[in-house]
Write a protein that holds these residues in place. Structure first.
Motif, short mmCIF file in Angstrom:
data_model
loop_
_atom_site.label_atom_id
_atom_site.label_comp_id
_atom_site.label_asym_id
_atom_site.label_seq_id
_atom_site.Cartn_x
_atom_site.Cartn_y
_atom_site.Cartn_z
N LEU A 236 0.79 -1.14 -0.05
CA LEU A 236 -0.16 -0.14 -0.10
C LEU A 236 0.88 1.28 0.02
N HIS A 237 0.70 2.25 -1.01
CA HIS A 237 1.72 3.17 -0.97
C HIS A 237 1.00 4.34 -1.53
N GLY A 238 1.31 5.69 -1.40
CA GLY A 238 0.76 6.96 -1.82
C GLY A 238 1.80 7.37 -2.82
N GLY A 239 1.10 7.80 -4.01
CA GLY A 239 1.82 8.37 -4.96
C GLY A 239 2.38 9.78 -4.89
N GLN A 240 2.24 10.48 -3.96
CA GLN A 240 2.62 11.70 -3.43
C GLN A 240 3.76 11.54 -2.36
N ASP A 241 3.90 10.23 -1.77
CA ASP A 241 5.01 10.10 -0.55
C ASP A 241 6.38 10.78 -0.98
N ARG A 242 6.74 11.75 0.03
CA ARG A 242 7.98 12.30 0.04
C ARG A 242 8.74 11.83 1.07
N VAL A 243 8.27 10.94 1.83
CA VAL A 243 9.10 10.28 2.92
C VAL A 243 9.81 8.88 2.39
N VAL A 244 8.83 8.00 1.91
CA VAL A 244 9.41 6.94 1.30
C VAL A 244 8.70 6.95 -0.34
N PRO A 245 9.31 7.52 -1.30
CA PRO A 245 8.75 7.64 -2.56
C PRO A 245 7.92 6.36 -3.11
N ALA A 246 7.03 6.65 -3.84
CA ALA A 246 6.13 5.64 -4.51
C ALA A 246 7.16 4.30 -4.90
N ALA A 247 8.03 4.92 -5.63
CA ALA A 247 8.99 3.96 -6.32
C ALA A 247 9.48 2.69 -5.60
N HIS A 248 9.55 2.81 -4.31
CA HIS A 248 9.95 2.00 -3.36
C HIS A 248 8.85 0.83 -3.40
N GLY A 249 7.54 1.17 -3.12
CA GLY A 249 6.55 0.41 -3.05
C GLY A 249 6.28 -0.61 -4.43
N GLN A 250 6.52 0.34 -5.50
CA GLN A 250 6.36 -0.27 -6.81
C GLN A 250 7.46 -1.35 -6.98
N TRP A 251 8.72 -1.13 -6.58
CA TRP A 251 9.92 -2.06 -6.87
C TRP A 251 9.52 -3.37 -5.79
N LEU A 252 8.98 -3.02 -4.50
CA LEU A 252 8.40 -4.21 -3.76
C LEU A 252 7.55 -5.21 -4.32
N ALA A 253 6.68 -4.46 -4.93
CA ALA A 253 5.39 -5.11 -5.59
C ALA A 253 5.97 -5.80 -6.79
N SER A 254 6.79 -5.52 -7.39
CA SER A 254 7.34 -6.29 -8.61
C SER A 254 8.19 -7.28 -8.20
N ALA A 255 8.84 -7.29 -7.04
CA ALA A 255 9.97 -8.14 -6.84
C ALA A 255 9.45 -9.05 -6.09
N ILE A 256 8.35 -8.93 -5.17
CA ILE A 256 7.74 -10.04 -4.54
C ILE A 256 6.95 -10.96 -5.05
N PRO A 257 7.08 -12.17 -5.18
CA PRO A 257 6.05 -13.22 -6.21
C PRO A 257 4.63 -12.92 -5.63
N GLY A 258 3.76 -12.56 -6.71
CA GLY A 258 2.34 -12.35 -6.30
C GLY A 258 1.78 -11.50 -5.53
N ALA A 259 2.73 -10.35 -5.36
CA ALA A 259 2.49 -9.32 -4.54
C ALA A 259 1.19 -8.37 -5.21
N GLU A 260 0.55 -7.90 -4.56
CA GLU A 260 -0.57 -6.77 -4.94
C GLU A 260 -0.08 -5.41 -4.48
N LEU A 261 -0.29 -4.63 -5.49
CA LEU A 261 0.05 -3.03 -5.26
C LEU A 261 -1.43 -2.28 -5.22
N TRP A 262 -1.49 -1.62 -4.13
CA TRP A 262 -2.39 -0.62 -3.94
C TRP A 262 -1.82 0.88 -4.10
N LEU A 263 -1.70 1.42 -5.31
CA LEU A 263 -1.03 2.63 -5.43
C LEU A 263 -1.86 3.65 -5.39
N ARG A 264 -1.98 4.60 -4.25
CA ARG A 264 -3.01 5.74 -4.33
C ARG A 264 -2.28 7.06 -4.73
N PRO A 265 -2.68 7.37 -6.00
CA PRO A 265 -1.87 8.40 -6.66
C PRO A 265 -1.89 10.01 -5.84
#
Length: 290
Positions: A236-265
């Motif tokens: 679960l990640h916010g698209g406007q996150d300035r503490v942990v940028p959304a690219a971190h969540g996107q990377w995790l979701a792509s790296a973890i097998p079967g992970a689901e990403l809820w990106l809230r722009p």
């Protein structure tokens, strides 16, 4: 009601533990408590009480929260040199002491990597994971790890890369930077998630050891690979996150097998927790399948 207790470990350390359920293990042994147990992993710098804004909806769903102060925070002894994975051994000690068998994990911000660590280390016990606004590992292939961080946060983690002395020196003169949070974050902190401000204040009350050890762990080898997590994972990640940028969540979701990403722009680091109740529903559904 949340019950607080201190658990003494074999190595002499103390862990401060929080539990919204029964303190006495069920007579039939671990795993027999009704409902779902969720282990909460707090952010940096916080203490470990389970998330107050989620307690009422959790009671309606039969969810029991268990959590702890990470070493160096609140009532938990420091553990110098700890890595992210080390939290899994402490969680295992806690759930064993409480008579809990299988459980889900949920972490926000710095708690996200620690939640994933539990799933990696305890695959037979962790049912599902929610990683909210969590960091990717520092060796994440193809990720510009610092890109998009607010200046104050970037300075802190770059100091951590240089080592403990550099980080302690920076923190000694650091002031809170409100610009790291979006307008939506500030609204959440002033409203439904004001509780986070309380645990952040408490997290700094006993000094900076917990925060320093957290930051050093985030920028060092974690002790596990997110790619090895096999439990169902919701990122679960916010698209406007300035503490942990959304690219971190996107990377995790792509790296973890079967992970689901809820990106809230439209969301930032805190306001993304507006979806936390729906994330609890996701945990319940995935846990029932296992």
């Amino acid at each position: 009601m949340t019950i607080q207790r201190d658990l003494t470990l074999d190595d002499g350390r103390t862990l401060r533990v929080y539990d919204t359920g029964p303190r006495i293990p069920a007579a039939d042994g671990p795993g027999t408590d009704p409902g779902l147990v969720v282990v909460w992993h707090h952010g940096t710098p916080n203490t470990g009480p389970p998330p107050e804004p989620l307690l009422a909806p959790s009671r309606r769903r039969g969810i029991r929260w268990v959590s702890l102060d990470r070493p160096g925070y609140g009532g938990s002894s420091a553990l110098p040199g700890r890595d992210v994975l080390s939290v899994a051994a402490d969680v295992r000690r806690v759930v064993d002491a409480l008579g809990v068998g299988r459980f889900a994990v949920m972490g926000h911000s710095g708690g996200g990597p620690h939640a994933l660590a539990c799933a990696a280390a305890l695959p037979d016990r962790v049912l599902a994971v929610v990683c909210g606004a969590g960091l990717a590992p520092p060796d994440a292939d193809g990720l510009d790890w610092f890109a998009g961080m607010a200046p104050a946060g970037e300075a802190r983690v770059r100091a951590a890369v240089r080592g403990r002395a550099a980080l302690v020196d920076l923190l000694s003169g650091e002031e809170f930077d409100p610009g790291q949070f979006t307008a939506a974050d500030h609204a959440a902190l002033a409203g439904p998630w004001s509780w986070l401000g309380e645990v952040a204040q408490e997290g700094g009350r006993t000094g900076r050891n917990g925060m320093v050890d957290d930051d050093l762990a985030y920028v060092s080898p974690w002790g596990f690979r997110p790619q090895d997590v096999r439990a169902p994972v919701l990122v679960l990640h916010g698209g406007q996150d300035r503490v942990v940028p959304a690219a971190h969540g996107q990377w995790l979701a792509s790296a973890i097998p079967g992970a689901e990403l809820w990106l809230r722009p439209a969301d930032g680091h805190i306001s993304v927790l507006g979806d936390a109740v729906e994330a609890l529903n996701w945990l319940l559904e995935r846990a029932r399948r296992r």
